[in-house]
Write a protein that holds these residues in place. Structure first.
Motif, PDB file in Angstrom:
ATOM      1  N   GLY A  54     -47.087  10.335  -7.923  1.00 47.97           N
ATOM      2  CA  GLY A  54     -46.043  11.102  -7.262  1.00 47.97           C
ATOM      3  C   GLY A  54     -46.614  11.883  -6.098  1.00 47.97           C
ATOM      4  O   GLY A  54     -47.797  12.238  -6.084  1.00 47.97           O
TER       5      GLY A  54
ATOM      6  N   ASN B  33     -37.309  15.405 -10.617  1.00 53.03           N
ATOM      7  CA  ASN B  33     -38.475  14.762  -9.997  1.00 53.03           C
ATOM      8  C   ASN B  33     -39.738  15.595 -10.196  1.00 53.03           C
ATOM      9  O   ASN B  33     -40.823  15.060 -10.423  1.00 53.03           O
ATOM     10  CB  ASN B  33     -38.240  14.535  -8.500  1.00 53.03           C
ATOM     11  CG  ASN B  33     -37.307  13.375  -8.224  1.00 53.03           C
ATOM     12  OD1 ASN B  33     -36.621  12.903  -9.109  1.00 53.03           O
ATOM     13  ND2 ASN B  33     -37.258  12.937  -6.989  1.00 53.03           N
TER      14      ASN B  33
ATOM     15  N   LEU C 183     -51.338  13.165  -9.471  1.00 60.17           N
ATOM     16  CA  LEU C 183     -50.424  13.669  -8.456  1.00 60.17           C
ATOM     17  C   LEU C 183     -51.163  13.852  -7.142  1.00 60.17           C
ATOM     18  O   LEU C 183     -52.323  14.281  -7.139  1.00 60.17           O
ATOM     19  CB  LEU C 183     -49.854  15.021  -8.874  1.00 60.17           C
ATOM     20  CG  LEU C 183     -48.488  15.067  -9.557  1.00 60.17           C
ATOM     21  CD1 LEU C 183     -48.053  16.517  -9.740  1.00 60.17           C
ATOM     22  CD2 LEU C 183     -47.452  14.306  -8.776  1.00 60.17           C
TER      23      LEU C 183
ATOM     24  N   SER D 269     -43.049  14.372 -12.158  1.00 62.68           N
ATOM     25  CA  SER D 269     -44.367  14.420 -11.513  1.00 62.68           C
ATOM     26  C   SER D 269     -45.393  15.115 -12.399  1.00 62.68           C
ATOM     27  O   SER D 269     -46.579  14.772 -12.377  1.00 62.68           O
ATOM     28  CB  SER D 269     -44.266  15.135 -10.159  1.00 62.68           C
ATOM     29  OG  SER D 269     -44.077  16.525 -10.313  1.00 62.68           O
TER      30      SER D 269
END
Length: 396
Positions: free
Chosen positions: A276, A348, A248, A352
């Motif tokens: 992400g 979302n 991430l 992630s």
């Protein structure tokens, strides 16, 4: 016999009201009119029922520390187009000389109780690790994680806030933090002084992640400097090491200054690496190019980032409030925009963090909120606490 039966729920992906049957911590049935018996029946009255909220970015060891210091770091982080962001971080580091579980743990409990009240059931929490903080923040968060395990899912990030090359000994401390039980290897490569040091920072954190098979979260390019390119470095390294989907990137505020051709190439690289982006536009005057990222199919989620610390004076661990603020800052005000913003604080965020079985579907885990409103517009407008919060099939 269900454990919980929710009647007349307004779901985002159905036109008609639905009933939801929950048993053994999972959603076992979604249909028009369930007449089966249940230990607990909740009448939703047509109000919105969605997945619970996800906060993939919170500096949890620092919550409520603003009153322990002056406001110089806050001024530098928010001023001069973020040109003094590194100076702000250096000033904010002073608080870590006072780190003590005796005050960190009560602050963390306060923040997590707010999360539960506001329907935030999944959090990725950063704990500073360096020559000043040592492992105090990590140990504090691990203790509270155990206390709250039946109320929310907490991931602890061992985070080298002040650098790896700049802070000798931090590499070894990060390793020790992972051995103690930290879930994620952190990073902040842009804080280093040279491009060579930035690459070394990334390489060193990947070494640890590979050794212990851990995911990675890195704060990248968090200043008003278009020359910062550590997000690109991170994506290249991710592909080289075969870490697609396990990394991430947070902030990426310098992206706001990138040329469009470079940004488009970068987005393709991010998609290829399955990285992400977590953005927190309310905590700094610059932010990632959210609309372009979304239009090109990149994964983007919102984070709380800070709660009353050297970087941000407000915050309630309320992701509806975060989305409400983002709607203004990003000028995402149409109905379609609101749906996207809601995804950014629910599904979302879960994607992630690599959370499985999260969406409201039969067979998935029952992590739900029953709101006081009947639609997303009113939910964002009011950003109030949900009527009910359900975590793993238990009413909190």
């Amino acid at each position: 016999m269900f454990d919980i039966l929710i009647k007349n729920a307004k779901l985002r992906n159905y036109k008609e009201l639905k009933d939801i049957g929950i048993k053994g911590g999972r959603i076992v049935e979604i249909s028009d009119n369930i007449s089966d018996k249940s230990e607990k029946i909740i009448e939703a009255h047509g109000n919105l029922v969605t997945e619970s909220f996800v906060n993939p970015h919170l500096h949890l060891c620092k919550v409520y520390t603003l009153m322990k210091m002056n406001e110089e770091a806050l001024k530098d982080y928010h001023g001069e187009n973020m040109g003094r962001a590194m100076t702000a971080i250096e000033l904010a580091a002073e608080i870590k000389k006072q780190y003590d579980e005796k005050w960190i743990i009560p602050n963390v409990r306060k923040a997590l109780n707010l999360a539960v009240e506001n329907g935030v059931t999944h959090i990725r929490a950063f704990a500073d690790v360096d020559s000043k903080a040592k492992l105090v923040g990590v140990k504090s968060l691990l203790k509270v994680k155990e206390e709250f395990k039946d109320k929310l899912y907490l991931e602890v990030v061992a985070f080298p806030q002040d650098g790896i090359v700049k802070e000798p000994g931090t590499y070894e401390l990060i390793k020790e933090a992972i051995k103690l039980g930290a879930d994620v290897v952190g990073g902040i490569p842009w804080i280093e002084l040279t491009e060579e040091d930035e690459k070394e920072h990334i390489d060193k954190m990947f070494e640890i992640a590979k050794e212990f098979n851990k995911p990675i979260s890195m704060l990248v390019d968090d200043a008003g400097d278009p020359g910062l390119k550590t997000l690109e470095m991170l994506a290249v390294k991710t592909l080289k090491e075969g870490f697609e989907g396990k990394v991430l990137a947070h902030h990426a505020r310098a992206m706001s200054m990138y040329s469009t051709p470079y940004l488009m190439k970068l987005i393709e690289l991010l998609k290829k690496a399955r990285i992400g982006i977590i953005t927190d536009p309310h905590t700094g005057p610059l932010h990632a190019r959210v609309k372009e990222l979304i239009s090109e199919g990149a994964l983007v989620a919102l984070g709380q980032d800070d709660i009353s610390d050297a970087y941000y004076p407000y915050g309630r661990n309320n992701m509806l409030e975060v989305a409400f603020l983002a709607s203004h800052i990003l000028w995402m005000t149409t109905q379609k925009d609101m749906e996207i913003l809601y995804d950014m604080i629910t599904i979302n965020g879960a994607k992630s963090m690599g959370i499985k079985d999260f969406e409201i579907k039969e067979g998935n885990l029952a992590n739900l909120v029953i709101l006081k409103e009947k639609n997303i517009l009113e939910s964002l407008r009011n950003h109030e606490k949900p009527q009910y919060v359900i975590f793993k099939g238990n009413i909190l």
